[in-house]
Design a protein around this motif. Structure first.
Motif, PDB file in Angstrom:
ATOM      1  N   ALA A 280       3.291  36.938   1.531  1.00 49.29           N
ATOM      2  CA  ALA A 280       2.181  37.058   0.712  1.00 49.29           C
ATOM      3  C   ALA A 280       0.763  37.133   1.498  1.00 49.29           C
ATOM      4  O   ALA A 280      -0.083  37.905   1.166  1.00 49.29           O
ATOM      5  CB  ALA A 280       2.313  35.966  -0.333  1.00 49.29           C
ATOM      6  N   PHE A 281       0.899  36.143   2.512  1.00 49.32           N
ATOM      7  CA  PHE A 281      -0.429  36.199   2.920  1.00 49.32           C
ATOM      8  C   PHE A 281      -0.782  37.631   4.051  1.00 49.32           C
ATOM      9  O   PHE A 281      -1.842  38.070   4.030  1.00 49.32           O
ATOM     10  CB  PHE A 281      -0.579  35.025   4.011  1.00 49.32           C
ATOM     11  N   ALA A 282       0.106  38.133   4.434  1.00 51.19           N
ATOM     12  CA  ALA A 282       0.079  39.037   5.231  1.00 51.19           C
ATOM     13  C   ALA A 282      -0.375  40.469   4.224  1.00 51.19           C
ATOM     14  O   ALA A 282      -1.315  41.143   4.596  1.00 51.19           O
ATOM     15  CB  ALA A 282       1.500  39.815   5.952  1.00 51.19           C
ATOM     16  N   LEU A 283       0.007  40.353   2.903  1.00 49.94           N
ATOM     17  CA  LEU A 283      -0.421  41.377   1.884  1.00 49.94           C
ATOM     18  C   LEU A 283      -1.795  41.217   1.909  1.00 49.94           C
ATOM     19  O   LEU A 283      -2.446  42.066   1.628  1.00 49.94           O
ATOM     20  CB  LEU A 283       0.441  41.270   0.883  1.00 49.94           C
ATOM     21  N   LEU A 284      -2.165  39.838   1.604  1.00 47.78           N
ATOM     22  CA  LEU A 284      -3.496  39.693   1.276  1.00 47.78           C
ATOM     23  C   LEU A 284      -4.482  40.158   2.493  1.00 47.78           C
ATOM     24  O   LEU A 284      -5.564  40.466   2.306  1.00 47.78           O
ATOM     25  CB  LEU A 284      -3.749  38.073   0.948  1.00 47.78           C
ATOM     26  N   CYS A 285      -4.068  40.079   3.746  1.00 42.69           N
ATOM     27  CA  CYS A 285      -4.723  40.295   5.027  1.00 42.69           C
ATOM     28  C   CYS A 285      -4.859  41.849   5.006  1.00 42.69           C
ATOM     29  O   CYS A 285      -6.100  42.200   5.480  1.00 42.69           O
ATOM     30  CB  CYS A 285      -4.060  39.779   6.209  1.00 42.69           C
ATOM     31  N   LEU A 286      -3.963  42.324   4.680  1.00 43.05           N
ATOM     32  CA  LEU A 286      -3.560  43.937   4.801  1.00 43.05           C
ATOM     33  C   LEU A 286      -4.351  44.679   3.560  1.00 43.05           C
ATOM     34  O   LEU A 286      -4.482  45.910   3.434  1.00 43.05           O
ATOM     35  CB  LEU A 286      -2.470  44.328   5.090  1.00 43.05           C
ATOM     36  N   LEU A 287      -4.668  44.031   2.545  1.00 43.47           N
ATOM     37  CA  LEU A 287      -5.339  44.604   1.291  1.00 43.47           C
ATOM     38  C   LEU A 287      -6.456  45.155   1.401  1.00 43.47           C
ATOM     39  O   LEU A 287      -6.198  46.585   0.916  1.00 43.47           O
ATOM     40  CB  LEU A 287      -5.640  43.586   0.476  1.00 43.47           C
ATOM     41  N   PRO A 288      -7.335  45.124   2.146  1.00 39.08           N
ATOM     42  CA  PRO A 288      -8.451  46.194   2.351  1.00 39.08           C
ATOM     43  C   PRO A 288      -7.993  47.478   3.048  1.00 39.08           C
ATOM     44  O   PRO A 288      -8.289  48.433   2.755  1.00 39.08           O
ATOM     45  CB  PRO A 288      -9.448  45.460   3.428  1.00 39.08           C
ATOM     46  N   LEU A 289      -7.304  47.374   4.075  1.00 39.74           N
ATOM     47  CA  LEU A 289      -6.512  48.540   4.731  1.00 39.74           C
ATOM     48  C   LEU A 289      -6.006  49.393   3.831  1.00 39.74           C
ATOM     49  O   LEU A 289      -6.092  50.417   3.940  1.00 39.74           O
ATOM     50  CB  LEU A 289      -5.611  48.165   6.064  1.00 39.74           C
ATOM     51  N   ILE A 290      -4.998  48.738   3.021  1.00 41.67           N
ATOM     52  CA  ILE A 290      -4.048  49.247   1.910  1.00 41.67           C
ATOM     53  C   ILE A 290      -5.194  50.148   1.005  1.00 41.67           C
ATOM     54  O   ILE A 290      -4.853  51.371   0.662  1.00 41.67           O
ATOM     55  CB  ILE A 290      -3.202  48.522   1.206  1.00 41.67           C
ATOM     56  N   ILE A 291      -6.060  49.504   0.694  1.00 42.22           N
ATOM     57  CA  ILE A 291      -6.963  50.102  -0.228  1.00 42.22           C
ATOM     58  C   ILE A 291      -7.766  51.387   0.286  1.00 42.22           C
ATOM     59  O   ILE A 291      -7.768  52.351  -0.186  1.00 42.22           O
ATOM     60  CB  ILE A 291      -8.072  49.201  -1.069  1.00 42.22           C
TER      61      ILE A 291
END
Lengths: 289, 230
Positions: free
Chosen positions: A263-274
């Motif tokens: 969950a936290f890794a997803l949070l951290c990678l959110l900007p990159l994913i977007i």
């Protein structure tokens, strides 16, 4: 293009606040590594080239400095590796120092991303709701800085035409600079009074005034805020439920729940994913033309 | 109005700070000190900002304060090649002495925020806000001796330099260690002695050089337009 920086400032502020909060205060090495990777990848994607290499070198030095100083100051831990000046150097304190270095570097990189994305205009928009007077002070100070610079150059030029140019002696140079500064300060205070009168004439401080705002809160922002809040709550719940226990001393021992980490890794990678999603969308749209 | 302000300040300090300390101690085991110090630095600024927000101040006063902030930030730029040599403290102290303690606080703490838009915001921003803001506030409380005697001004400049350096060392220790390690603090404070000396020297030099010229100008503006009347 609708990259990460085009989200509403409130959504961006929530995002950065939650990432920074978890990285700074939950103090779990796995989360810290995820935060460092996420921040670095996003920063590297946004800022390319030689500048990035230089900054990475500098933060690597800082990283090493923090990591190696901890074992010198802390002698806790059970696994003694060797003795340095009659003080035991333990494996645990080395790992602890390493963890602190990862945490600090991650925080520094997240702040670098914040400086890139949440620029001063967005911060002022956010602050303007809470404290309009302070937001006004900050934004007018930001305007006065370039103004002072250009006026300083004009004063200097006019002093030179008046024949008051500095010779090569440094006392003379200092005197010249002080003269320019003195004139500049007088001018800028008078200018401030003019600004103040003009603000008053245009109705500063009257009741029925509204703000103009450049930012619109859309469904996209709401979705993002809900997602960030959900991930936050999950990670903090996991922390409170002691799924993320990690202790260095006397021996390294830990529990790590994979779901909280993901969950936290997803949070951290959110900007990159977007960003990547928007890139792909752009390519797709272009190919359809 | 004044009473309500005082009550609000008291309530915030009396409830929020212990609350933060207790919650911090319960929830964040290792990063407890870092969390608490950040929150205390931030929270203790809030009552003064709140008081400033509630106060009636004319647009001219605000513009003068903004200019003083801009001047101290520009000073930090000009001397940015010497890391510890900055006129921010001196200008904050001068503002506090001539324009009052609230003005000193606002100029000091907002100089930190504004200059960090250029030098980079970080977890150190609240600590700089706290340090510069309160150095300004204290100077405002001591304004009559500081206005009269240049020796007192120099002593205050030296004190401000040492206090700023020691506060920033507290910050560095807390963030590098997570806990307050006295040994590391001592090591940091000793290794920062050249920087401390630089702070002290620069504060004294800037105060001596700037206090009279800027003070006169501020005094003149104050009298001419009737600003910052207490």
């Amino acid at each position: 293009m609708n990259g990460f920086e085009y989200f509403h400032p409130t959504a961006l502020a929530l995002y950065f606040a939650s990432v920074l909060f978890i990285t700074m205060f939950l103090s779990n090495p796995f989360l810290n590594v995820a935060a460092l990777v996420g921040a670095f990848v996003f920063y590297a994607k946004t800022k390319k080239g030689i500048c990035l290499v230089k900054e990475t070198g500098f933060s690597f030095l800082l990283f090493v400095l923090i990591a190696i100083t901890n074992p010198l100051f802390s002698h806790k831990g059970a696994t003694v590796l060797f003795f340095f000046n009659n003080n035991p150097i333990t494996l645990e304190s080395i790992l602890y120092g390493l963890n602190n270095a990862v945490m600090l570097t991650a925080v520094i990189y997240w702040f670098k991303c914040l400086n890139l994305v949440l620029t001063s205009d967005k911060l002022l928009y956010l602050l303007g709701n809470a404290s309009p007077k302070i937001a006004l002070l900050i934004s007018s100070a930001l305007r006065f800085i370039p103004l002072l610079k250009s006026q300083g150059e004009r004063i200097k030029a006019s002093q030179i035409t008046m024949g008051l140019y500095a010779s090569s002696a440094w006392t003379d140079k200092l005197k010249g600079t002080l003269r320019v500064c003195s004139a500049l300060i007088t001018w800028s205070l008078e200018n401030a009074i003019d600004t103040g009168s003009s603000m008053k004439a245009r109705g500063y401080g009257l009741k029925p005034r509204t703000h103009y705002s450049l930012y619109r809160f859309t469904r996209r922002d709401a979705l993002m805020m809900v997602l960030v809040a959900a991930l936050d709550i999950f990670v903090i719940f996991a922390f409170c439920a002691q799924w993320l226990e990690f202790s260095f001393y006397p021996l390294v021992s830990y529990v790590c729940s994979l779901s909280a980490l993901v969950a936290f890794a997803l949070l951290c990678l959110l900007p990159l994913i977007i960003e990547i999603k928007e890139d792909l969308m752009w390519k797709y749209c272009k190919s359809r033309i | 109005m004044n009473r309500r302000k005082n009550v609000a300040t008291f309530v915030l300090l009396a409830i929020a700070i212990p609350f933060v300390v207790i919650v911090g101690a319960l929830v964040f085991k290792e990063r407890y000190y870092a969390f608490v110090s950040l929150c205390v630095a931030f929270l203790s600024c809030i009552p003064l900002f709140y008081a400033f927000e509630r106060r009636e101040s004319s647009s001219k006063e605000l513009a003068v304060l903004a200019v003083m902030i801009a001047i101290s930030v520009c000073g930090r730029f000009i001397f940015s090649f010497l890391p510890g040599f900055k006129p921010v403290t001196a200008i904050t102290v001068i503002c506090a002495v001539y324009l009052g303690k609230e003005a000193g606080f606002v100029v000091g703490s907002l100089s930190a925020v504004v200059s960090n838009f250029y030098f980079g915001q970080g977890p150190w921003t609240p600590f700089q806000m706290f340090a510069w803001g309160f150095l300004g506030f204290i100077a405002g409380l001591l304004c009559s001796p500081l206005k009269k005697s240049r020796a007192a001004l120099c002593i205050y400049g030296a004190f401000a330099g040492i206090a700023f350096s020691l506060l920033m060392d507290v910050w560095a220790t807390l963030w590098a260690d997570g806990a307050f390690n006295l040994q590391r603090y001592a090591a940091l404070a000793v290794s920062a002695i050249p920087l401390t000396v630089e702070y002290v020297v620069s504060n004294v030099i800037f105060l001596l050089l700037l206090s009279n010229p800027i003070g006169e100008k501020l005094e003149r503006i104050k009298n001419k337009y009737g600003l910052f009347a207490v």
